[in-house]
Design an enzyme around this catalytic site. Structure first.
Site, PDB file in Angstrom:
ATOM      1  N   TYR A 142       0.840  -1.205   0.000  1.00 23.48           N
ATOM      2  CA  TYR A 142       0.000   0.000   0.000  1.00 23.48           C
ATOM      3  C   TYR A 142       0.874   1.254   0.000  1.00 23.48           C
ATOM      4  CZ  TYR A 142      -3.504   3.312   1.884  1.00 23.48           C
ATOM      5  OH  TYR A 142      -4.336   4.382   2.094  1.00 23.48           O
TER       6      TYR A 142
HETATM    7  N1  LIG Z   1     -10.006   6.209   5.223  1.00 13.71           N
HETATM    8  C1  LIG Z   1      -8.842   6.737   5.607  1.00 13.71           C
HETATM    9  O1  LIG Z   1      -8.676   7.190   6.736  1.00 13.71           O
HETATM   10  C2  LIG Z   1      -7.716   6.826   4.637  1.00 13.71           C
HETATM   11  C3  LIG Z   1      -6.437   7.138   5.087  1.00 13.71           C
HETATM   12  C4  LIG Z   1      -5.418   7.305   4.178  1.00 13.71           C
HETATM   13  C5  LIG Z   1      -5.686   7.167   2.840  1.00 13.71           C
HETATM   14  N2  LIG Z   1      -6.939   6.822   2.415  1.00 13.71           N
HETATM   15  C6  LIG Z   1      -7.184   6.693   0.972  1.00 13.71           C
HETATM   16  O2  LIG Z   1      -8.405   7.352   0.648  1.00 13.71           O
HETATM   17  C7  LIG Z   1      -9.050   6.657  -0.423  1.00 13.71           C
HETATM   18  C8  LIG Z   1     -10.450   6.233  -0.019  1.00 13.71           C
HETATM   19  O3  LIG Z   1     -10.366   5.465   1.157  1.00 13.71           O
HETATM   20  P1  LIG Z   1     -11.633   4.762   1.810  1.00 13.71           P
HETATM   21  O4  LIG Z   1     -11.257   4.502   3.218  1.00 13.71           O
HETATM   22  O5  LIG Z   1     -12.859   5.509   1.488  1.00 13.71           O
HETATM   23  O6  LIG Z   1     -11.635   3.359   1.013  1.00 13.71           O
HETATM   24  P2  LIG Z   1     -12.796   2.269   0.945  1.00 13.71           P
HETATM   25  O7  LIG Z   1     -12.090   0.979   0.853  1.00 13.71           O
HETATM   26  O8  LIG Z   1     -13.786   2.478   2.057  1.00 13.71           O
HETATM   27  O9  LIG Z   1     -13.553   2.631  -0.402  1.00 13.71           O
HETATM   28  C9  LIG Z   1     -12.930   2.488  -1.610  1.00 13.71           C
HETATM   29  C10 LIG Z   1     -13.958   2.412  -2.735  1.00 13.71           C
HETATM   30  O10 LIG Z   1     -13.254   1.951  -3.868  1.00 13.71           O
HETATM   31  C11 LIG Z   1     -13.958   0.871  -4.440  1.00 13.71           C
HETATM   32  N3  LIG Z   1     -13.023  -0.043  -5.090  1.00 13.71           N
HETATM   33  C12 LIG Z   1     -12.120  -0.880  -4.498  1.00 13.71           C
HETATM   34  N4  LIG Z   1     -11.452  -1.565  -5.440  1.00 13.71           N
HETATM   35  C13 LIG Z   1     -11.935  -1.154  -6.633  1.00 13.71           C
HETATM   36  C14 LIG Z   1     -11.656  -1.508  -7.976  1.00 13.71           C
HETATM   37  N5  LIG Z   1     -10.723  -2.424  -8.285  1.00 13.71           N
HETATM   38  N6  LIG Z   1     -12.335  -0.884  -8.973  1.00 13.71           N
HETATM   39  C15 LIG Z   1     -13.302   0.027  -8.685  1.00 13.71           C
HETATM   40  N7  LIG Z   1     -13.609   0.405  -7.428  1.00 13.71           N
HETATM   41  C16 LIG Z   1     -12.933  -0.185  -6.416  1.00 13.71           C
HETATM   42  C17 LIG Z   1     -14.694   0.201  -3.310  1.00 13.71           C
HETATM   43  O11 LIG Z   1     -15.797  -0.574  -3.781  1.00 13.71           O
HETATM   44  C18 LIG Z   1     -15.105   1.404  -2.480  1.00 13.71           C
HETATM   45  O12 LIG Z   1     -16.341   1.935  -2.934  1.00 13.71           O
HETATM   46  C19 LIG Z   1      -8.119   5.488  -0.762  1.00 13.71           C
HETATM   47  O13 LIG Z   1      -7.223   5.877  -1.772  1.00 13.71           O
HETATM   48  C20 LIG Z   1      -7.370   5.266   0.532  1.00 13.71           C
HETATM   49  O14 LIG Z   1      -6.154   4.604   0.334  1.00 13.71           O
HETATM   50  C21 LIG Z   1      -7.958   6.639   3.287  1.00 13.71           C
END
Ligand SMILES: NC(=O)c1ccc[n+]([C@@H]2O[C@H](COP(=O)([O-])OP(=O)(O)OC[C@H]3O[C@@H](n4cnc5c(N)ncnc54)[C@H](O)[C@@H]3O)[C@@H](O)[C@H]2O)c1
Length: 248
Positions: free
Chosen positions: A151
Site C-alpha cells: 500500500y
Molecule cells: N479512510 C482513511 O482514513 C484513509 C487514510 C489514508 C488514505 N486513504 C485513501 O483514501 C481513499 C479512499 O479510502 P476509503 O477509506 O474511502 O476506502 P474504501 O475501501 O472504504 O472505499 C474504496 C472504494 O473503492 C472501491 N473499489 C475498491 N477496489 C476497486 C476496484 N478495483 N475498482 C473500482 N472500485 C474499487 C470500493 O468498492 C469502495 O467503494 C483510498 O485511496 C485510501 O487509500 C484513506
C-alpha cells in the site's frame, strides 16, 4: 463554499467510503459526477439519490478500458470532463516477507496503475479547458507503517507520478495535487475491529484528537483543489488528517 457549477468530475471508488462522500458533496456544490466503482449496489444507490447530476459506471479501475469508458461516459452524458479524482485503492495488510505477487499486484493495480490509466484517459479532455486532478495519498505511506508495504509503495508511487504530471501538464493548465486523508469510513471501522490496538495508537496520534468526517473534513478539501480557488496550487500534497503528518 467552493462553487463547482459547470464542472464534470470522474470519481473512482465513488460509491462508498470517502468516495461516496466526495460524490455527494461535489454534486451538492454543483458538479456533475461519473462515479466508478466495482460495488454495483452502492453505485446504483448513489446515482439514484441524484440522477440529474450523478451517473454510475460499474468497473474495475485496474483495467485501462474502465478509464476510457468513464471518460466516454462523462463526455456523452455531460458534454465534457473538467476534473478527475483517483480515490479507489484496495490492498492487503501483512508483513513484507509474507507479501505475495498477488498482494503487490492488487495494491499497484488498483492504486498506481488505475491512477495512471485514468490520468492518461482524462488528459485529452482536460486539456480542452484546463482542469484539475486530485490523487489520493496516505499518511501510512509517508510514515512507513508496518504491515502496509504494498500500500505504502503504491501510494508514494502515486505521489511521484502526480508531481511529474503537475510539471509536465502545467503548460496545459491542468493542475495535479494529492490529498492524504484520515477519515472514519466503513473501511476504517472494519480495520478498527480487526486491529483495535493499531486503531488506538493511530487515533491518539491525531493532534485534532479525532478521525475526520468524510463529508465535512475530506470532501471540502477535494472541492477546493478542483475549484478556481486553488488555481495557483499544483504538485502539492494536502494533509487532511487532523495534523497527524506535517509535511515540510
Ligand atoms: N479512510 C482513511 O482514513 C484513509 C487514510 C489514508 C488514505 N486513504 C485513501 O483514501 C481513499 C479512499 O479510502 P476509503 O477509506 O474511502 O476506502 P474504501 O475501501 O472504504 O472505499 C474504496 C472504494 O473503492 C472501491 N473499489 C475498491 N477496489 C476497486 C476496484 N478495483 N475498482 C473500482 N472500485 C474499487 C470500493 O468498492 C469502495 O467503494 C483510498 O485511496 C485510501 O487509500 C484513506
Amino acid at each position: 463554499m467552493q462553487d463547482l457549477n459547470n464542472q464534470v468530475v470522474i470519481i473512482t471508488g465513488g460509491a462508498a467510503g470517502i468516495g461516496a462522500a466526495l460524490t455527494k458533496v461535489l454534486a451538492q456544490r454543483g458538479a456533475s459526477i461519473v462515479a466508478v466503482d466495482i460495488n454495483e449496489q452502492a453505485g446504483l444507490a448513489i446515482a439514484q439519490s441524484n440522477p440529474k447530476q450523478i451517473v454510475f459506471l460499474k468497473g474495475d479501475v485496474s483495467c485501462a478500458s474502465t478509464a476510457k469508458q468513464a471518460v466516454q461516459l462523462a463526455v456523452r452524458t455531460f458534454g465534457k470532463l473538467t476534473g478527475l479524482v483517483n480515490n479507489a485503492h484496495a490492498s492487503i495488510q501483512k508483513p513484507i516477507m509474507e507479501h505475495t505477487k498477488e498482494d503487490w499486484a492488487l495494491s499497484f493495480g488498483t492504486g498506481f496503475d488505475a491512477t495512471l490509466y485514468f490520468m492518461q484517459a482524462a488528459y485529452p479532455e482536460l486539456i480542452k479547458s484546463g482542469g484539475a486532478i486530485v490523487n489520493f495519498g496516505s499518511g501510512a505511506a509517508l510514515s512507513g507503517n508496518p504491515m502496509q508495504a504494498s500500500y505504502a509503495a503504491a501510494k508514494e508511487a502515486i505521489r511521484g507520478l502526480s508531481r511529474v504530471a503537475a510539471n509536465e501538464w502545467a503548460k496545459d493548465n491542468i493542475r495535479v495535487n494529492v490529498v492524504s486523508p484520515k477519515a472514519l469510513t466503513e473501511g476504517v471501522a472494519a480495520w478498527k475491529a480487526r486491529f483495535p490496538e493499531q486503531y488506538e495508537i493511530s487515533a491518539n496520534k491525531v493532534p485534532l484528537q479525532r478521525f475526520g468526517d468524510p463529508e465535512k473534513d475530506i470532501a471540502p478539501v477535494v472541492a477546493f483543489l478542483l475549484s478556481e480557488d486553488s488555481r495557483y496550487i499544483t504538485g502539492q500534497t494536502l494533509m487532511a488528517d487532523g495534523g497527524t503528518v506535517q509535511l515540510r
